[in-house]
Write an enzyme that holds these catalytic residues in place. Structure first.
Site, PDB file in Angstrom:
ATOM      1  CE  LYS A  48      -3.888  -2.093  -0.015  1.00 52.30           C
ATOM      2  NZ  LYS A  48      -4.836  -1.979  -1.333  1.00 52.30           N
TER       3      LYS A  48
HETATM    4  N1  PMP Z   1      -3.484  -8.063   1.245  1.00 55.96           N
HETATM    5  C1  PMP Z   1      -3.696  -7.094   2.260  1.00 55.96           C
HETATM    6  C2  PMP Z   1      -2.972  -7.453   3.554  1.00 55.96           C
HETATM    7  C3  PMP Z   1      -4.265  -5.997   1.922  1.00 55.96           C
HETATM    8  O1  PMP Z   1      -4.262  -4.967   2.789  1.00 55.96           O
HETATM    9  C4  PMP Z   1      -4.787  -5.685   0.463  1.00 55.96           C
HETATM   10  C5  PMP Z   1      -5.402  -4.480   0.458  1.00 55.96           C
HETATM   11  N2  PMP Z   1      -6.937  -4.561   0.685  1.00 55.96           N
HETATM   12  C6  PMP Z   1      -4.567  -6.711  -0.285  1.00 55.96           C
HETATM   13  C7  PMP Z   1      -4.029  -8.001   0.323  1.00 55.96           C
HETATM   14  C8  PMP Z   1      -5.369  -6.706  -1.749  1.00 55.96           C
HETATM   15  O2  PMP Z   1      -4.561  -5.804  -2.577  1.00 55.96           O
HETATM   16  P1  PMP Z   1      -5.429  -4.657  -3.393  1.00 55.96           P
HETATM   17  O3  PMP Z   1      -6.311  -4.088  -2.620  1.00 55.96           O
HETATM   18  O4  PMP Z   1      -4.463  -4.064  -4.207  1.00 55.96           O
HETATM   19  O5  PMP Z   1      -6.298  -5.730  -4.346  1.00 55.96           O
END
Ligand code: PMP
Length: 344
Positions: A48
Site C-alpha cells: 500500500k
Molecule cells: N493483502 C492485504 C493485507 C491488503 O491489505 C490488501 C489491500 N486491501 C490486499 C492484500 C489486496 O490488494 P489490493 O487492494 O490491491 O487488491
C-alpha cells in the site's frame, strides 16, 4: 579524501523496488518454479506504500495538495499506515475514519504515525451519517483543499502498480514470468501489475485470489453482483462485498477462492519454511498456488510470481497466536502439539 555519505533523503525514497525471492521448501512438491514479490520490504511494510505515494504525488502535480493540506481515507489497515507515513514526510494532515471493529492496537499504531483517527460505529449502514464512509465524505467536503483517497474506486490505485510493480516483476524475471497470482481486495495490485505484464506478453496467465464470503469470483464469471455470496470471513484485505471500481476484471483470467483456515496455516508455513514472516493474505496466495498445482495448472517450465502483500508483525494477535487459531477452530491437536513450548 572522505568517502561520500550514502543515505536516502527520507523514508519515502525506499518505497517500491521490493525483492523477488525464490520459494524453496514450500514449493518442493509443486510443479514449476515459484517466486515471491515480498512487499513487506516497503518501508510501511506493505504494497500500500506504492498507492499512497502515487496518489499523493499525482494530487501534488495537479496542484490539489499543498503543504498543510489534509488527506482523508477510510481504513485501519495497511493503506492508512502508508498514508500516515507519507503525510509525515510531506507535511500533510492525515485523517483516517475507521470502524469501531478495528483493534485498539491498529488505532494506536495509526495515531503513533501522527494520524487523526475518527472511530465510527461499525454496526450502522454505509449511508448512515455516522458510518466511516459518510464521516470521511463529510470531512472531505468540509476541509478545503483536502483529498479523499477512496482506494476502492480510485483508478490511480491500479496505475501505481502499472507503473511500479509490473515493470519491476518484468525486469526481475527477465521477461520469463508465465503466471501472476495475487490477492484481489481493491483489485489495484492485480489489475495494474497484470496490465503492464500482459502488454509485454499477452500469454501470461493472471489469477486473482478471492475469499469465501466475497462476491468477486462470481462477478467475474457472471457479470452480476450476487449478494448470496456474502457472509463473514476472517482474512483481512482480500475479497469484497461490493464491486470495486479499482478492479479491471477483463485483465484477470481466473479467480480462485481460499478458506480462512487453510490460508492461516499456509501463512504460518511460509514463515516456518522460508523464513519470510508474512501476513494473512500471503498465506492466501500460497494456498491458491497449492490448489492450482493440484489442478495441474503448471508445468516444469512455469515461472510463477506470487505477490506477498504485507508483513507478519501485523497479525501477532491473529494467525500467529495459537489461542486465536484455536478460538477460530483452526487448530487440530496435531498442530497444537507441534507448536507447544518445551518445558525444562
Ligand atoms: N493483502 C492485504 C493485507 C491488503 O491489505 C490488501 C489491500 N486491501 C490486499 C492484500 C489486496 O490488494 P489490493 O487492494 O490491491 O487488491
Amino acid at each position: 579524501m572522505k568517502n561520500e555519505i550514502r543515505a536516502y533523503n527520507n523514508i519515502l525514497e525506499l518505497v517500491g523496488n521490493t525483492p523477488l525471492v525464490k520459494l524453496n521448501k514450500i514449493a518442493e512438491n509443486l510443479t514449476g518454479n515459484y517466486y515471491a514479490k515480498v512487499e513487506a520490504f516497503n518501508p510501511g511494510h506493505s504494497s500500500k506504500d506504492r498507492i499512497a505515494l502515487h496518489i499523493i504525488e499525482q494530487a501534488e502535480k495537479a496542484g490539489i495538495l499543498t503543504e498543510g493540506s489534509t488527506i482523508i481515507e477510510t481504513t485501519s489497515g495497511n493503506t492508512g499506515f502508508s498514508i500516515a507515513m507519507a503525510s509525515i514526510i510531506k507535511g500533510y494532515d492525515c485523517i483516517l475514519a475507521v470502524s469501531s471493529k478495528s483493534s485498539p492496537d491498529k488505532i494506536d499504531m495509526l495515531r503513533s504515525m501522527g494520524a487523526k483517527v475518527y472511530v465510527c460505529p461499525a454496526h450502522v449502514s454505509a449511508d448512515d451519517p455516522r458510518s466511516y464512509y459518510e464521516v470521511a465524505k463529510r470531512l472531505h467536503k468540509e476541509t478545503k483543499g483536502s483529498i479523499y483517497i477512496n482506494q476502492y474506486f480510485n483508478k490511480l490505485n491500479m496505475d501505481a502498480h502499472y507503473k511500479s510493480t509490473g515493470p519491476e516483476i518484468w525486469e526481475q524475471t527477465g521477461g520469463q514470468i508465465t503466471h501472476l497470482i495475487a490477492c484481489s481486495g481493491t483489485g489495484g495490485t492485480i489489475s495494474g501489475t497484470a496490465r503492464f505484464l500482459k502488454e509485454q506478453n499477452p500469454n501470461i496467465k493472471v489469477i486473482a485470489v478471492d475469499a469465501f464470503g466475497s462476491v468477486l469470483k462470481k462477478y467475474h464469471e457472471t457479470g452480476k453482483l450476487d449478494t448470496n455470496e456474502i457472509y463473514p470471513y476472517r482474512i483481512e484485505g482480500l475479497g469484497k462485498n461490493l464491486i470495486p471500481g479499482a478492479t479491471d476484471f477483463s485483465i484477470i483470467d481466473e479467480f480462485i477462492k481460499v478458506t480462512d483456515a487453510e490460508s492461516a496455516h499456509t501463512a504460518r508455513e511460509i514463515s516456518r519454511t522460508e523464513g519470510i514472516f508474512v501476513g494473512y493474505t500471503s498465506g492466501a496466495v500460497m494456498q491458491a498456488i497449492k490448489q492450482l498445482d493440484e489442478l495441474n495448472t503448471f508445468n516444469m517450465n512455469s515461472n510463477v510470481v506470487a505477490i506477498f502483500p504485507d508483513h507478519g508483525s501485523r497479525y501477532m494477535s491473529k494467525i500467529y497466536s495459537d489461542q486465536w487459531m484455536e478460538d477460530q477452530g483452526f487448530l487440530n491437536t496435531e498442530t497444537v502439539e507441534e507448536t507447544q513450548e518445551v518445558q525444562y
